[in-house]
Write a protein that holds these residues in place. Structure first.
Motif, PDB file in Angstrom:
ATOM      1  N   TRP A 164      56.058  -0.795  27.564  1.00 52.75           N
ATOM      2  CA  TRP A 164      57.392  -0.202  27.679  1.00 52.75           C
ATOM      3  C   TRP A 164      57.570   0.930  26.658  1.00 52.75           C
ATOM      4  O   TRP A 164      58.071   2.018  26.986  1.00 52.75           O
ATOM      5  N   THR A 170      57.951   4.853  27.580  1.00 58.03           N
ATOM      6  CA  THR A 170      59.160   5.562  27.119  1.00 58.03           C
ATOM      7  C   THR A 170      58.790   6.804  26.306  1.00 58.03           C
ATOM      8  O   THR A 170      59.379   7.874  26.491  1.00 58.03           O
ATOM      9  N   SER A 223      59.504  10.630  27.291  1.00 52.60           N
ATOM     10  CA  SER A 223      60.313  11.425  26.358  1.00 52.60           C
ATOM     11  C   SER A 223      59.593  12.714  25.966  1.00 52.60           C
ATOM     12  O   SER A 223      60.202  13.786  25.895  1.00 52.60           O
TER      13      SER A 223
END
Length: 332
Positions: free
Chosen positions: A37, A41, A45
């Motif tokens: 995760w 992420t 980003s």
């Protein structure tokens, strides 16, 4: 959901087929769900922040380009009467210089903040590193000495208005036209099209050939038995015919007379003062007209340089009746 299920099955499979108790304990310390995760992420980003900075870069370049082109267009309109105004030419060159410098500074600024954002997303405390890096910051400081030297040298070159974009210069031993001036390098384009990148800290000597008028030489090679006076008269006639036809010629051409060139050949030399940047074209123009007029007058010029020995200074001849002094003691 599918990702979580896949990771759960993977963990259970690893535990089932691994009989090493130490390895089981080691694997149980990792939460693969959290790692996947976090990794997903961070990657998303980084992609989004890169897209954002790409948009900022393109938008900033277009805005800078639009502003400077608009100002350049106003300068061109004010100079539309085709009159040569050195002050307007200097302003146009200065505008191009500031344009290239602004583009260069904006590019480095965007890269700095992009790297700073990526490091922050990854979790690297950039501010803490900069504040207390110790030996690491010292190593970076030593490595960045050249970069800082480039920026400082470039600042003084611009502050002292030594060169502008579009000017003909000789930097160290590189001869050409200034193509761009950046924070780190100055770009010089040579006459053969080569683009030379010179670090600003390495610039030791700048010869600006675009400030003021430039004197150019036109050499008409002749033979030792050529009619020098007749050739000079024909060249004077050409000068009179071309007088006032070219606004880039300053004053009247000056015929020096017969000179020895470096290759040992004879030539009649003419000095023409021209506005900076036009000397090469004027030199070729006058040379062509001189040769045409001399050919039409039936003057024979050498097809190749003819070496002529430079006359030497006459040596002092020895006296034909030397006075001899005898020693009277020799007779005794």
């Amino acid at each position: 959901m599918y990702n979580n299920l896949f990771l759960t099955v993977t963990n259970e499979t690893l535990k089932q087929y691994t009989k090493n108790t130490f390895l089981n304990k080691f694997l149980n310390k990792f939460d693969f769900d959290e790692i996947l995760w976090s990794l997903t992420t961070e990657v998303i980003s980084i992609i989004l922040i890169s897209i954002l900075f790409f948009i900022i870069t393109e938008s900033g370049r277009k805005i800078i380009n639009h502003l400077f082109k608009k100002y350049q267009y106003k300068l061109n309109e004010s100079n539309s009467d085709n009159k040569i105004d050195n002050s307007k030419i200097m302003i146009q060159r200065r505008n191009k210089t500031i344009y290239t410098l602004t583009q260069n500074a904006f590019h480095y600024l965007v890269i700095f903040f992009w790297l700073y954002s990526i490091l922050s997303i990854i979790g690297i405390p950039v501010g803490t590193l900069i504040a207390g890096a110790g030996i690491f910051s010292l190593a970076i400081g030593l490595g960045a000495q050249g970069f800082v030297g480039d920026i400082v040298s470039g600042f003084f070159i611009l502050f002292e208005h030594q060169i502008d974009v579009g000017e003909h210069v000789i930097i160290n031993s590189t001869n050409g036209i200034v193509d761009a001036i950046g924070l780190r390098t100055t770009q010089i384009r040579s006459s053969n099209g080569t683009l030379n990148f010179i670090p600003n800290r390495n610039i030791t000597t700048i010869s600006n050939l675009s400030r003021g008028n430039i004197s150019t030489l036109v050499n008409i090679r002749i033979m030792p038995d050529s009619p020098i006076k007749e050739i000079e008269d024909i060249m004077n006639q050409v000068n009179e015919q071309k007088k006032g036809t070219n606004a880039n010629v300053v004053g009247d051409p000056l015929i020096f007379g017969t000179v020895y060139l470096d290759d040992g050949s004879l030539a009649i030399q003419v000095v023409i003062t021209a506005r900076s940047g036009t000397e090469s074209k004027i030199q070729a123009d006058y040379l062509a007209d001189y040769l045409k007029a001399l050919t039409n007058a039936g003057i024979v010029l050498p097809m190749s340089p003819q070496t002529v020995e430079v006359p030497q200074k006459p040596k002092k001849k020895p006296d034909s009746n030397p006075i001899t002094i005898t020693n009277p003691l020799q007779n005794k």
